[in-house]
Write an enzyme that holds these catalytic residues in place. Sequence first.
Site, PDB file in Angstrom:
ATOM      1  N   HIS A 113       3.258   3.446   6.012  1.00 26.34           N
ATOM      2  CA  HIS A 113       2.050   2.661   6.876  1.00 26.34           C
ATOM      3  C   HIS A 113       1.148   3.727   7.023  1.00 26.34           C
ATOM      4  CE1 HIS A 113       0.181  -0.355   8.581  1.00 26.34           C
ATOM      5  NE2 HIS A 113       1.053  -0.529   9.804  1.00 26.34           N
ATOM      6  N   HIS A 149      -0.413  -0.594  -2.635  1.00 19.59           N
ATOM      7  CA  HIS A 149      -0.399  -1.576  -1.434  1.00 19.59           C
ATOM      8  C   HIS A 149       0.418  -2.835  -1.426  1.00 19.59           C
ATOM      9  CE1 HIS A 149      -2.360  -3.923   1.691  1.00 19.59           C
ATOM     10  NE2 HIS A 149      -2.659  -2.675   2.228  1.00 19.59           N
ATOM     11  N   ASP A 197      -6.008   4.878   2.990  1.00 25.29           N
ATOM     12  CA  ASP A 197      -5.599   6.186   3.515  1.00 25.29           C
ATOM     13  C   ASP A 197      -5.752   7.386   2.602  1.00 25.29           C
ATOM     14  OD1 ASP A 197      -4.407   5.606   5.962  1.00 25.29           O
ATOM     15  OD2 ASP A 197      -2.239   5.168   5.105  1.00 25.29           O
TER      16      ASP A 197
HETATM   17  C1  LIG Z   1      -3.306   1.749   5.818  1.00 27.38           C
HETATM   18  C2  LIG Z   1      -1.731   1.533   5.074  1.00 27.38           C
HETATM   19  O1  LIG Z   1      -0.770   1.426   5.552  1.00 27.38           O
HETATM   20  S1  LIG Z   1      -2.063   1.458   3.189  1.00 27.38           S
HETATM   21  C3  LIG Z   1      -0.153   2.131   2.863  1.00 27.38           C
HETATM   22  C4  LIG Z   1       0.093   3.334   3.186  1.00 27.38           C
HETATM   23  N1  LIG Z   1       1.363   3.897   2.521  1.00 27.38           N
HETATM   24  C5  LIG Z   1       1.223   4.599   1.525  1.00 27.38           C
HETATM   25  O2  LIG Z   1       0.228   5.185   0.846  1.00 27.38           O
HETATM   26  C6  LIG Z   1       2.707   5.075   1.045  1.00 27.38           C
HETATM   27  C7  LIG Z   1       2.698   5.102  -0.534  1.00 27.38           C
HETATM   28  N2  LIG Z   1       2.761   3.714  -1.071  1.00 27.38           N
HETATM   29  C8  LIG Z   1       3.850   3.032  -0.971  1.00 27.38           C
HETATM   30  O3  LIG Z   1       4.855   3.353  -0.430  1.00 27.38           O
HETATM   31  C9  LIG Z   1       3.904   1.465  -1.329  1.00 27.38           C
HETATM   32  O4  LIG Z   1       2.896   1.359  -2.592  1.00 27.38           O
HETATM   33  C10 LIG Z   1       3.585   0.436  -0.119  1.00 27.38           C
HETATM   34  C11 LIG Z   1       4.605   0.728   0.753  1.00 27.38           C
HETATM   35  C12 LIG Z   1       2.300   0.769   0.231  1.00 27.38           C
HETATM   36  C13 LIG Z   1       3.736  -0.910  -0.978  1.00 27.38           C
HETATM   37  O5  LIG Z   1       4.881  -0.934  -1.003  1.00 27.38           O
HETATM   38  P1  LIG Z   1       5.613  -2.297  -2.236  1.00 27.38           P
HETATM   39  O6  LIG Z   1       4.698  -3.550  -1.877  1.00 27.38           O
HETATM   40  O7  LIG Z   1       6.953  -2.312  -1.900  1.00 27.38           O
HETATM   41  O8  LIG Z   1       5.199  -1.597  -3.445  1.00 27.38           O
HETATM   42  P2  LIG Z   1       5.187  -2.580  -4.936  1.00 27.38           P
HETATM   43  O9  LIG Z   1       6.157  -3.531  -4.965  1.00 27.38           O
HETATM   44  O10 LIG Z   1       3.843  -2.661  -5.173  1.00 27.38           O
HETATM   45  O11 LIG Z   1       5.597  -1.308  -5.665  1.00 27.38           O
HETATM   46  C14 LIG Z   1       5.713  -1.553  -7.171  1.00 27.38           C
HETATM   47  C15 LIG Z   1       6.174  -0.411  -8.028  1.00 27.38           C
HETATM   48  O12 LIG Z   1       5.262   0.772  -7.826  1.00 27.38           O
HETATM   49  C16 LIG Z   1       5.974   1.761  -7.297  1.00 27.38           C
HETATM   50  N3  LIG Z   1       5.010   2.555  -6.360  1.00 27.38           N
HETATM   51  C17 LIG Z   1       4.165   1.757  -5.494  1.00 27.38           C
HETATM   52  N4  LIG Z   1       3.569   2.684  -4.715  1.00 27.38           N
HETATM   53  C18 LIG Z   1       3.806   3.908  -5.379  1.00 27.38           C
HETATM   54  C19 LIG Z   1       3.191   5.051  -4.849  1.00 27.38           C
HETATM   55  N5  LIG Z   1       2.521   5.398  -3.957  1.00 27.38           N
HETATM   56  N6  LIG Z   1       3.837   6.222  -5.604  1.00 27.38           N
HETATM   57  C20 LIG Z   1       4.714   6.015  -6.615  1.00 27.38           C
HETATM   58  N7  LIG Z   1       5.019   4.902  -6.945  1.00 27.38           N
HETATM   59  C21 LIG Z   1       4.642   3.976  -6.268  1.00 27.38           C
HETATM   60  C22 LIG Z   1       7.038   1.258  -6.617  1.00 27.38           C
HETATM   61  O13 LIG Z   1       7.982   2.301  -6.325  1.00 27.38           O
HETATM   62  C23 LIG Z   1       7.522   0.187  -7.478  1.00 27.38           C
HETATM   63  O14 LIG Z   1       8.179   0.856  -8.690  1.00 27.38           O
HETATM   64  P3  LIG Z   1       9.533   0.085  -9.270  1.00 27.38           P
HETATM   65  O15 LIG Z   1       8.980  -1.326  -9.637  1.00 27.38           O
HETATM   66  O16 LIG Z   1       9.851   1.011 -10.383  1.00 27.38           O
HETATM   67  O17 LIG Z   1      10.526  -0.029  -8.213  1.00 27.38           O
HETATM   68  O1  LIG Z   2      -1.682  -4.318   5.169  1.00 27.53           O
HETATM   69  C1  LIG Z   2      -0.970  -3.433   4.982  1.00 27.53           C
HETATM   70  O2  LIG Z   2       0.268  -3.719   4.571  1.00 27.53           O
HETATM   71  C2  LIG Z   2      -1.141  -2.187   5.360  1.00 27.53           C
HETATM   72  C3  LIG Z   2      -2.627  -1.474   5.316  1.00 27.53           C
HETATM   73  O3  LIG Z   2      -3.249  -1.257   4.474  1.00 27.53           O
HETATM   74  C4  LIG Z   2      -3.226  -1.551   6.870  1.00 27.53           C
HETATM   75  O4  LIG Z   2      -2.337  -1.762   7.860  1.00 27.53           O
HETATM   76  O5  LIG Z   2      -4.190  -1.261   6.936  1.00 27.53           O
END
Ligand SMILES: CC(=O)SCCNC(=O)CCNC(=O)[C@H](O)C(C)(C)COP(=O)(O)OP(=O)(O)OC[C@H]1O[C@@H](n2cnc3c(N)ncnc32)[C@H](O)[C@@H]1OP(=O)(O)O
Ligand SMILES: O=C([O-])CC(=O)C(=O)O
Length: 375
Positions: free
Chosen positions: A222, A261, A312
């Site tokens: 997050h 996301h 981010d």
């Molecule tokens: C302001 C915020 O909070 S924005 C979010 C900040 N967090 C990050 O940047 C952390 C990296 N990103 C992630 O871990 C994820 O994309 C999340 C937590 C943001 C969303 O998670 P989910 O909704 O579960 O991801 P989603 O279902 O789209 O994933 C689909 C596939 O893409 C992959 N994937 C998603 N994000 C990433 C990533 N950043 N790097 C590599 N692979 C990824 C997943 O592992 C998944 O692969 P699989 O189908 O082989 O298991």
């Molecule tokens: O909406 C989300 O899951 C994460 C995010 O981008 C935020 O909190 O700004």
Amino acid sequence: MAEAKVLSGAGLRGQVAGQTALSTVGQSGAGLTYRGYDVRELAADAQFEEVAYLLLYGELPTQAQLAAYVSKLGKLRDLPQALKEVLERIPADAHPMDVMRTGCSFLGNIEPEKDFSEQHDKTDRLLAAFPAIMCYWYRFSHDGKRISCVSDEPSIGGHFLHLLHDKKPSELHVKVMNVSLILYAEHEFNASTFTARVCASTLSDLFSCITAAIGSLRGPLHGGANEAAMEMIERFKSPEEAIKGTLGMLERKDKIMGFGHAIYKDNDPRNEVIKGWSKKLAEEVGDTVLFPVSEAIDKTMWEQKKLFPNADFYHASTYHFMGIPTKLFTPIFVCSRLTGWAAHVFEQRANNRIIRPSAEYTGVEQRKFVPIEQR
Ligand SMILES: CC(=O)SCCNC(=O)CCNC(=O)[C@H](O)C(C)(C)COP(=O)(O)OP(=O)(O)OC[C@H]1O[C@@H](n2cnc3c(N)ncnc32)[C@H](O)[C@@H]1OP(=O)(O)O
Ligand SMILES: O=C([O-])CC(=O)C(=O)O
């Protein structure tokens, strides 16, 4: 226009868990809006304090209302001596999000919310005090300095930079902080906001809701992703190295922080805004590495996985170019998202039912208790 993903499965994905009038995230034709306003318009033309007022009080302020609000916040910035003493006891190697959590929680001990009628005043107090909580601890633990927690900077972003660097920030940096705080302010039922709402639904106090939300935001999936993204970007000395490194991480199935996301399908509308400011700052500081490296990772992620940078990713280089230490990146998110969290707490309280979902039981069948001497 960013569209929402088709969602299913674990993590409550795709399930409507309540109602909100505060924002839309990834809705077809709307993208990200705060109380109906497109976040990109707000980031271009509004002050963060205007956006905070919009979220917390329901409408954009008039000029007079904004002036009164900014003046009110300015008077609430100083920290009580007891809180300064607590912050002085937190070691330099503590995680700054733990500092924010403790600072928020401790303020709730000495200035508690005694009644929900105080919810706006307590939120304004936290909004004004958070930059000093972060900077007082940081400057004391890292520089051995007891800083003044007040400044004559009218904006929250400018005040933060002033406390951190002990000097008047440039107009450009104040503007960029303002944009950043607006972009991070609110995002519907993300993990930390949902945490705040669950806590609010038990009719708990505001400080408990915000403290709980800080704990949720701390994680690298997050808010913690901006710090993790910085640590990754810094490892590469050139775009070529970054491409090679990214391909390697993908091959090893590493998570690349700052990408992907839970709701957006093909772009995060906040990204184009912060990326633009990162580029401008890169030009200002004469950067020839960090921004090109970031772009190289961005391009590789799209080509290889169709994954896009979220809010981010370019925040990392943006903050870095303004001389902000990496460990303070996520606490800045707290200073902003407090507005969204609190507005959700108010909304939950106004139409409350305790949030208590059900679980699918996957444990053993019912069985007979065996007394300890027979086990
Ligand atoms: C302001 C915020 O909070 S924005 C979010 C900040 N967090 C990050 O940047 C952390 C990296 N990103 C992630 O871990 C994820 O994309 C999340 C937590 C943001 C969303 O998670 P989910 O909704 O579960 O991801 P989603 O279902 O789209 O994933 C689909 C596939 O893409 C992959 N994937 C998603 N994000 C990433 C990533 N950043 N790097 C590599 N692979 C990824 C997943 O592992 C998944 O692969 P699989 O189908 O082989 O298991
Ligand atoms: O909406 C989300 O899951 C994460 C995010 O981008 C935020 O909190 O700004």
